[in-house]
Structures are given as C-alpha cells and as structure tokens.
Design a protein around this motif. Structure first.
Motif, PDB file in Angstrom:
ATOM      1  N   VAL A 234       2.475   4.772 -15.100  1.00  0.00           N
ATOM      2  CA  VAL A 234       3.055   4.688 -13.761  1.00  0.00           C
ATOM      3  C   VAL A 234       2.240   3.774 -12.853  1.00  0.00           C
ATOM      4  O   VAL A 234       2.792   3.013 -12.064  1.00  0.00           O
ATOM      5  N   LEU A 235       0.900   3.830 -12.979  1.00  0.00           N
ATOM      6  CA  LEU A 235       0.017   3.091 -12.080  1.00  0.00           C
ATOM      7  C   LEU A 235      -1.152   2.510 -12.874  1.00  0.00           C
ATOM      8  O   LEU A 235      -2.220   3.119 -12.958  1.00  0.00           O
TER       9      LEU A 235
ATOM     10  N   VAL B  88       0.840  -1.200   0.000  1.00  0.00           N
ATOM     11  CA  VAL B  88       0.000   0.000   0.000  1.00  0.00           C
ATOM     12  C   VAL B  88       0.878   1.254   0.000  1.00  0.00           C
ATOM     13  O   VAL B  88       0.595   2.220  -0.715  1.00  0.00           O
ATOM     14  N   GLY B  89       1.936   1.253   0.778  1.00  0.00           N
ATOM     15  CA  GLY B  89       2.843   2.394   0.812  1.00  0.00           C
ATOM     16  C   GLY B  89       3.495   2.655  -0.539  1.00  0.00           C
ATOM     17  O   GLY B  89       3.595   3.812  -0.980  1.00  0.00           O
ATOM     18  N   LEU B  90       3.927   1.596  -1.208  1.00  0.00           N
ATOM     19  CA  LEU B  90       4.536   1.754  -2.529  1.00  0.00           C
ATOM     20  C   LEU B  90       3.516   2.240  -3.545  1.00  0.00           C
ATOM     21  O   LEU B  90       3.832   3.065  -4.414  1.00  0.00           O
TER      22      LEU B  90
ATOM     23  N   ARG C 135       3.591   5.659  -5.848  1.00  0.00           N
ATOM     24  CA  ARG C 135       3.382   5.642  -7.291  1.00  0.00           C
ATOM     25  C   ARG C 135       2.219   6.548  -7.685  1.00  0.00           C
ATOM     26  O   ARG C 135       2.267   7.218  -8.717  1.00  0.00           O
ATOM     27  N   ALA C 136       1.156   6.585  -6.859  1.00  0.00           N
ATOM     28  CA  ALA C 136       0.020   7.462  -7.147  1.00  0.00           C
ATOM     29  C   ALA C 136       0.437   8.930  -7.049  1.00  0.00           C
ATOM     30  O   ALA C 136       0.017   9.759  -7.868  1.00  0.00           O
ATOM     31  N   THR C 137       1.262   9.259  -6.080  1.00  0.00           N
ATOM     32  CA  THR C 137       1.751  10.626  -5.936  1.00  0.00           C
ATOM     33  C   THR C 137       2.594  11.029  -7.143  1.00  0.00           C
ATOM     34  O   THR C 137       2.448  12.130  -7.690  1.00  0.00           O
ATOM     35  N   ASP C 138       3.479  10.136  -7.579  1.00  0.00           N
ATOM     36  CA  ASP C 138       4.298  10.412  -8.768  1.00  0.00           C
ATOM     37  C   ASP C 138       3.427  10.558 -10.010  1.00  0.00           C
ATOM     38  O   ASP C 138       3.665  11.434 -10.845  1.00  0.00           O
TER      39      ASP C 138
ATOM     40  N   VAL D 224      -5.485  11.280  -8.521  1.00  0.00           N
ATOM     41  CA  VAL D 224      -5.346   9.896  -8.969  1.00  0.00           C
ATOM     42  C   VAL D 224      -5.887   8.986  -7.876  1.00  0.00           C
ATOM     43  O   VAL D 224      -5.503   9.116  -6.712  1.00  0.00           O
ATOM     44  N   ASP D 225      -6.804   8.086  -8.251  1.00  0.00           N
ATOM     45  CA  ASP D 225      -7.384   7.113  -7.321  1.00  0.00           C
ATOM     46  C   ASP D 225      -7.047   5.709  -7.802  1.00  0.00           C
ATOM     47  O   ASP D 225      -7.134   5.420  -8.997  1.00  0.00           O
ATOM     48  N   ALA D 226      -6.701   4.844  -6.860  1.00  0.00           N
ATOM     49  CA  ALA D 226      -6.361   3.454  -7.180  1.00  0.00           C
ATOM     50  C   ALA D 226      -6.614   2.597  -5.952  1.00  0.00           C
ATOM     51  O   ALA D 226      -6.936   3.101  -4.877  1.00  0.00           O
TER      52      ALA D 226
END
Length: 117
Positions: free
Chosen positions: A73-74, A39-41, A45-48, A92-94
């Motif tokens: 990226v995601l 989840v942290g990774l 990736r969502a932030t990037d 960005v939502d994932a």
C-alpha cells in the motif's frame, strides 16, 4: 500642448517587471498546494496500511505478511506493532512524498482484536 516625458520616467516595461515578480510566487503557491495534497493522500494511504496490517496480525498472520501488506500500500514505509491487552496495534511511519512533501513525516496507527476473534 503636450508635455514630453523623459525616457527614464517612462512606464515601458513595467508590466514585464511585475509579471517577472508574480510568476515565481504563483509557481511557489502552486507547488505548496500540490505538496499539501500529496501529504494528505500519503496520510490516507498510511491509515489504510496500518488498518490492513492490524487486521492481518489480529487474524494470526505473521509480522512478515503484515509488513508485506504495508509495503504494497505504501512503499518505503516502516511498520511497528505491539499488543495492548486484547488488541494488536500497528503504527506506520513514512515521508509525505517527494519534493516539498518529502520533508513532512506521516504516521498512522490502527488496532484490531487479536487472536482471530
């Protein structure tokens, strides 16, 4: 003189029973720890992805190009964008990943100056 202990009061097999209880608990804690890392990774990736998409829209690229950057990226993430004054903002939502992490929603947002400035 030695006293005989009845067979039903013997400690034979006690270690096996304790081990059988501990192993699933250890596996569960390990799975939860690995899911937290996943989840942290995914959050990183969502932030990037949000930052890349916001910069892309800020340069004047179309929404399809920005969405392509997010997808690269995601994969599987959704992107929404909007304008707030001089800023172009992207959200960005994932999902957090697979397995236990798949139930954790992840979102990130970023803004960049619009108009190619």
């Amino acid at each position: 003189m030695r006293v005989q202990v009845p067979a039903w009061r013997s400690d034979d097999g006690a270690v096996t029973a304790e081990f059988a209880v501990v192993v699933p608990a250890v596996v569960l804690v390990l799975a939860m720890g690995l899911s937290a890392v996943q989840v942290g990774l995914t959050q990183l990736r969502a932030t990037d992805a949000a930052a890349d998409a916001a910069r892309s829209l800020g340069r004047g690229d179309d929404a399809g190009t920005a969405a392509g950057r997010v997808a690269r990226v995601l994969p599987g993430a959704t992107m929404t964008s909007g304008v707030e004054g001089d800023l172009v903002c992207v959200r960005v939502d994932a999902v957090g990943g697979s397995g236990l992490a798949g139930v954790v929603p992840v979102s990130a947002s970023s803004c960049a100056m619009g108009g190619g400035r």
